[in-house]
Enzyme design. Structure first.
Site, short mmCIF file in Angstrom:
data_model
loop_
_atom_site.label_atom_id
_atom_site.label_comp_id
_atom_site.label_asym_id
_atom_site.label_seq_id
_atom_site.Cartn_x
_atom_site.Cartn_y
_atom_site.Cartn_z
N LYS A 22 3.24 9.73 -3.12
CA LYS A 22 2.28 8.76 -3.72
C LYS A 22 1.13 8.54 -2.75
CE LYS A 22 3.15 4.20 -3.36
NZ LYS A 22 2.09 3.38 -2.79
N ASN A 23 1.44 8.31 -1.48
CA ASN A 23 0.41 7.90 -0.53
C ASN A 23 -0.44 9.06 -0.02
OD1 ASN A 23 1.22 5.34 -0.98
ND2 ASN A 23 2.26 5.06 0.99
N CYS A 117 -1.60 -9.17 -1.45
CA CYS A 117 -0.48 -8.76 -2.30
C CYS A 117 0.77 -9.41 -1.71
CB CYS A 117 -0.35 -7.25 -2.35
SG CYS A 117 0.26 -6.58 -0.81
N ARG A 122 -3.80 -8.06 3.54
CA ARG A 122 -4.33 -6.70 3.31
C ARG A 122 -5.86 -6.65 3.33
NH1 ARG A 122 -0.21 -3.89 0.68
NH2 ARG A 122 -1.20 -2.00 1.40
N VAL A 124 -9.79 -5.50 4.22
CA VAL A 124 -10.39 -4.15 4.28
C VAL A 124 -11.60 -4.15 5.21
CG1 VAL A 124 -9.56 -3.30 2.05
CG2 VAL A 124 -11.67 -4.66 2.15
N ASP A 305 7.32 1.28 5.56
CA ASP A 305 7.74 1.49 4.17
C ASP A 305 9.23 1.81 4.05
OD1 ASP A 305 4.65 3.08 3.03
OD2 ASP A 305 5.18 1.01 3.50
N ARG A 397 6.02 1.84 -9.57
CA ARG A 397 4.73 2.15 -8.91
C ARG A 397 4.91 3.32 -7.95
NH1 ARG A 397 1.40 -2.75 -6.54
NH2 ARG A 397 0.21 -0.90 -6.05
C1 EPZ Z 1 -0.97 2.22 3.62
O1 EPZ Z 1 -1.47 0.96 3.27
C2 EPZ Z 1 0.11 2.56 2.60
N1 EPZ Z 1 -0.50 2.64 1.27
C3 EPZ Z 1 1.19 1.49 2.63
O2 EPZ Z 1 2.21 1.88 1.72
C4 EPZ Z 1 1.78 1.46 4.04
O3 EPZ Z 1 2.75 0.42 4.11
C5 EPZ Z 1 0.67 1.19 5.06
O4 EPZ Z 1 -0.37 2.18 4.93
C6 EPZ Z 1 1.17 1.22 6.50
O5 EPZ Z 1 1.75 2.46 6.76
C7 EPZ Z 1 -1.19 3.77 0.93
O6 EPZ Z 1 -1.33 4.69 1.71
C8 EPZ Z 1 -1.75 3.81 -0.45
P1 EPZ Z 1 -3.03 -0.23 6.67
P2 EPZ Z 1 -2.83 0.42 3.96
O7 EPZ Z 1 -4.49 -0.31 6.41
O8 EPZ Z 1 -3.69 1.55 4.33
C9 EPZ Z 1 -4.26 -4.37 8.66
C10 EPZ Z 1 3.75 1.59 -0.02
O9 EPZ Z 1 4.78 0.92 -0.07
N2 EPZ Z 1 -5.63 -4.01 8.25
O10 EPZ Z 1 -2.49 0.90 7.48
O11 EPZ Z 1 -3.38 -0.65 3.09
C11 EPZ Z 1 -3.33 -4.59 7.47
O12 EPZ Z 1 -3.41 -5.92 7.01
C12 EPZ Z 1 2.49 1.02 0.60
O13 EPZ Z 1 3.66 2.79 -0.43
C13 EPZ Z 1 -6.69 -4.88 8.54
O14 EPZ Z 1 -6.50 -5.94 9.14
O15 EPZ Z 1 -2.26 -0.24 5.29
C14 EPZ Z 1 -1.98 -4.26 8.06
O16 EPZ Z 1 -1.49 -5.40 8.74
C15 EPZ Z 1 2.67 -0.44 1.00
N3 EPZ Z 1 -7.95 -4.54 8.15
C16 EPZ Z 1 -2.27 -3.15 9.07
O17 EPZ Z 1 -3.68 -3.25 9.34
C17 EPZ Z 1 -8.21 -3.37 7.48
O18 EPZ Z 1 -9.40 -3.11 7.17
C18 EPZ Z 1 -1.98 -1.75 8.56
O19 EPZ Z 1 -2.56 -1.64 7.28
C19 EPZ Z 1 -7.13 -2.51 7.19
C20 EPZ Z 1 -5.86 -2.84 7.58
#
Ligand code: EPZ
Length: 417
Positions: A22-23, A117, A122, A124, A305, A397
């Site tokens: 998925k990811n 969520c 989360r 960006v 995950d 999902r």
């Molecule tokens: C990806 O989410 C995955 N989703 C998530 O999988 C996974 O848990 C996560 O990476 C961590 O490995 C997809 O790839 C679609 P991050 P992502 O940005 O990219 C903070 C599942 O179950 N952060 O790596 O959204 C954030 O809050 C899902 O399949 C900021 O502060 O995660 C988190 O604490 C759930 N600012 C940490 O960084 C930002 O701009 C890591 O988040 C971006 C992130």
């Protein structure tokens, strides 16, 4: 509302084929926005999140065809609107991945802020900060990101924290920017590497994917390409944990052990016999699982995950386990539901202390997020009696036909309304 009904106590045995990731698939679908030529993706999993992403891309004007063999062909030659609406983005945060490609190819994009969520805020900000450094003018208002830029320029970016989709968005944006972009502190997840493989097939010039520094030389345009999505390492890990918990013996086909090293290490510590031979991961467990301490971290360390799944495993393990969640601030939603099944779990901030019990007792429980739902399925496989899991749309999902796959391995599990 659909639910799953499980009767615990059966050991899993046999073989199961792991679906596409998925990811990895989600960013690849968005990468099709970078070219007007067709992009063909094989091994795309049939999941709610993929359907949501295709719906969003369809609204933007991407044409696509689906075939039975999990082949998706996308064509962005006639993209008409550069708008990602809240009603879609709020159901799937990965929608933010259209921002970088739209901005890079069309110079304009209006994308809803994903919002939080169940597992955390989360934000960006890393995506936005990186695009601004590449010259994008970005305004945020009324819940939307409005971005525009005549032409993105290469820049030297250093991400404040490791972000998987942040890395993916900026890497995609940089492929068509003018000049060289260096991104430091990048995510090393296999899904980032798989996306880079697709982008290079499309003509992008990318070096360093899989390390903490990625260098992208912008090009004038990208071509169409074909690519097969890597196997889903989290689905594979989930089935391996299910086998260990039920003291079964299962072979996983089409799984990639290199993407699962930390998880396989954890399962071996739990007493599992894990073998990798000719692309097949075989797990056999002939004793009660042993408690395994877990601390989540970016790849190649233990994946967040898989945290909920290991909490289910530790719920029935011999001994006490400490589970530390370092990535998300609220990823223990499964604790109260596991407690309903008799698990002994104490939470102190981002640390959960699990005292294994001999046996869980079946109950009705509620899925709250994707991986929490998976942990409830795992617990239901071993709990005494009939467990009912409600709100399983969370599960759909990220898992393709999970009840069919588990039933084919001998589990007593069925979907009902
Ligand atoms: C990806 O989410 C995955 N989703 C998530 O999988 C996974 O848990 C996560 O990476 C961590 O490995 C997809 O790839 C679609 P991050 P992502 O940005 O990219 C903070 C599942 O179950 N952060 O790596 O959204 C954030 O809050 C899902 O399949 C900021 O502060 O995660 C988190 O604490 C759930 N600012 C940490 O960084 C930002 O701009 C890591 O988040 C971006 C992130």
């Amino acid at each position: 509302m659909e639910k799953l009904v499980l009767n615990g106590g059966r050991e899993l045995s046999g073989g199961v084929t792991i679906s596409g990731s998925k990811n990895a698939a989600l960013p690849m679908l968005c990468a099709s926005l970078l070219t007007k030529e067709p992009v063909g993706l094989k091994n795309v999993p049939h999941l709610r999140d993929v359907t949501t992403m295709l719906t969003l891309l369809g609204q933007i004007g991407v044409e696509f065809s689906l075939s039975e063999q999990a082949l998706v062909v996308l064509n962005s030659a006639n993209v008409k609107s550069l708008f990602a609406p809240y009603d879609l983005v709020r159901t799937m945060r990965a929608s933010i991945l259209v921002l970088g490609p739209m901005l890079s190819r069309f110079g304009k994009a209006r994308v809803s802020l994903p919002g939080g969520c169940a597992i955390g805020q989360r934000p960006v900000d890393q995506h936005i900060k990186g695009l601004q450094a590449m010259g994008a003018e970005i305004e945020i208002g009324n819940g939307y990101i409005s971005a525009q830029c005549k032409k993105l320029k290469g820049a030297h970016l250093k991400m404040d924290m490791v972000s998987v989709t942040g890395t993916e968005n900026l890497m995609m944006a940089a492929t068509l920017a003018e000049g060289e972009t260096i991104i430091e502190n990048t995510a090393k997840e296999p899904e980032v590497v798989d996306l880079a493989h697709l982008l290079v097939k499309m003509g992008a010039k990318i070096n360093g994917a899989g390390t903490d520094k990625i260098v992208i030389e912008g090009v004038k345009g990208l071509y169409g390409a074909e690519h097969s999505v890597m196997p889903d390492r989290i689905e594979a890990g989930t089935f391996l944990v299910a086998t260990a918990m039920t003291q079964g013996a299962v072979d996983l086909y089409n799984a990639d052990p290199r993407s699962l090293k930390a998880v396989l290490d954890g399962l071996r510590k739990a007493g599992a016999d894990v073998e990798v031979r000719d692309g097949v991961i075989s797990l056999r467990q002939n004793q009660q699982v042993k408690a395994v301490n877990v601390s989540t971290a970016p790849f190649p360390d233990f994946p967040t995950d898989m945290q909920a799944q290991f909490m289910a495993l530790n719920s029935i393990a011999v001994g006490q386990a400490k589970i530390e969640e370092t990535i998300f601030e609220n990823r223990f939603m499964h604790v109260q539901e596991l407690r309903r099944l008799g698990a002994k779990i104490r939470v102190r901030g981002n640390l959960a202390i699990v005292d294994g019990v001999k046996c869980l007792e079946a109950a009705s429980v509620m899925a709250t997020d994707l991986r929490a739902s998976a942990s409830l399925v795992l617990a239901g496989l071993v709990a005494n009696g009939e467990t009912i899991i409600n709100r399983i749309y969370h599960l759909d999902r990220g898992y393709e036909r999970i009840e069919e796959k588990l039933a084919s391995l001998g589990a007593s599990i069925k979907r009902s309304n």
